[in-house]
Design a protein around this motif. Structure first.
Motif, PDB file in Angstrom:
ATOM      1  N   GLY A   7      41.982  17.861-126.611  1.00 23.67           N
ATOM      2  CA  GLY A   7      41.327  17.178-125.505  1.00 23.67           C
ATOM      3  C   GLY A   7      41.445  15.681-125.664  1.00 23.67           C
ATOM      4  O   GLY A   7      41.993  15.188-126.643  1.00 23.67           O
ATOM      5  N   PRO A   8      40.921  14.958-124.710  1.00 22.95           N
ATOM      6  CA  PRO A   8      41.004  13.501-124.772  1.00 22.95           C
ATOM      7  C   PRO A   8      40.155  12.934-125.909  1.00 22.95           C
ATOM      8  O   PRO A   8      39.245  13.593-126.409  1.00 22.95           O
ATOM      9  CB  PRO A   8      40.455  13.057-123.410  1.00 22.95           C
ATOM     10  CG  PRO A   8      39.594  14.177-122.970  1.00 22.95           C
ATOM     11  CD  PRO A   8      40.218  15.428-123.526  1.00 22.95           C
ATOM     12  N   LEU A  11      36.058  13.325-126.866  1.00 23.29           N
ATOM     13  CA  LEU A  11      35.560  14.487-126.131  1.00 23.29           C
ATOM     14  C   LEU A  11      34.249  14.933-126.774  1.00 23.29           C
ATOM     15  O   LEU A  11      34.194  15.159-127.982  1.00 23.29           O
ATOM     16  CB  LEU A  11      36.586  15.627-126.202  1.00 23.29           C
ATOM     17  CG  LEU A  11      36.237  16.915-125.476  1.00 23.29           C
ATOM     18  CD1 LEU A  11      36.338  16.690-123.958  1.00 23.29           C
ATOM     19  CD2 LEU A  11      37.185  18.029-125.885  1.00 23.29           C
ATOM     20  N   CYS A  66      46.529   9.254-127.298  1.00 21.32           N
ATOM     21  CA  CYS A  66      45.270   9.318-126.538  1.00 21.32           C
ATOM     22  C   CYS A  66      44.425  10.534-126.887  1.00 21.32           C
ATOM     23  O   CYS A  66      43.572  10.942-126.112  1.00 21.32           O
ATOM     24  CB  CYS A  66      45.522   9.284-125.037  1.00 21.32           C
ATOM     25  SG  CYS A  66      46.410   7.841-124.492  1.00 21.32           S
ATOM     26  N   TYR A  67      44.639  11.135-128.039  1.00 24.93           N
ATOM     27  CA  TYR A  67      43.869  12.307-128.435  1.00 24.93           C
ATOM     28  C   TYR A  67      43.212  12.086-129.780  1.00 24.93           C
ATOM     29  O   TYR A  67      43.674  11.330-130.606  1.00 24.93           O
ATOM     30  CB  TYR A  67      44.742  13.568-128.508  1.00 24.93           C
ATOM     31  CG  TYR A  67      45.223  14.001-127.169  1.00 24.93           C
ATOM     32  CD1 TYR A  67      44.354  14.589-126.258  1.00 24.93           C
ATOM     33  CD2 TYR A  67      46.535  13.787-126.779  1.00 24.93           C
ATOM     34  CE1 TYR A  67      44.793  14.971-125.001  1.00 24.93           C
ATOM     35  CE2 TYR A  67      46.978  14.171-125.528  1.00 24.93           C
ATOM     36  CZ  TYR A  67      46.105  14.765-124.647  1.00 24.93           C
ATOM     37  OH  TYR A  67      46.525  15.128-123.406  1.00 24.93           O
ATOM     38  N   SER A  68      42.130  12.796-129.992  1.00 30.15           N
ATOM     39  CA  SER A  68      41.413  12.755-131.240  1.00 30.15           C
ATOM     40  C   SER A  68      41.930  13.884-132.121  1.00 30.15           C
ATOM     41  O   SER A  68      41.904  15.044-131.733  1.00 30.15           O
ATOM     42  CB  SER A  68      39.924  12.951-130.943  1.00 30.15           C
ATOM     43  OG  SER A  68      39.153  12.468-131.980  1.00 30.15           O
TER      44      SER A  68
END
Length: 131
Positions: A7-8, A11, A66-68
């Motif tokens: 997810g972004p 999140l 852009c992701y964790s």
């Protein structure tokens, strides 16, 4: 091989856990199992990736921008060369011995064991220059 649903960045944990429950239920449905086998896949239950072991993984060319990245995960010796890490977030992960792309200047670091074995906390929470 395996597939990971991400997810972004930032999140909320409640949403991550709900997505995990929903995906797990979906993958356990008999129709899903049958269709996945038809494509040559073995569908198994999903898990929250936090704390997972990805050590030695070949992640060359992965798009993680852009992701964790899952917290508390072990990426010891993983190969991220040529991976897209623009604005990726690494929080509480182990990257000891990992191969990172040349430019990691836009990565967010927080309490990360850098590829050279040092902790990002010891150098202004970054692994830039410590690969």
């Amino acid at each position: 091989g395996w597939f990971v649903l991400v997810g972004p960045a930032k999140l909320p944990n409640e949403i991550s856990l709900r997505l995990n429950r929903e995906m797990d239920a979906f993958l356990k449905e008999p129709e899903t199992q049958t269709r996945m086998r038809g494509f040559g896949f073995a569908a198994s239950g999903a898990s929250n990736a936090a704390g997972s072991r990805f050590d030695g993984s070949d992640l060359r060319g992965a798009r993680i921008g852009c992701y964790s990245v899952p917290a508390l995960s072990d990426f010891t010796g993983a190969n991220f060369s040529s991976a897209f890490l623009d604005r990726a977030e690494f929080r509480n992960v182990n990257l000891t011995g990992a191969t990172l792309p040349f430019d990691v200047s836009k990565v967010f670091w927080s309490s990360v064991i850098c590829p050279d074995g040092t902790n990002s906390v010891d150098h202004s929470d970054t692994c830039v220059g410590h690969t």
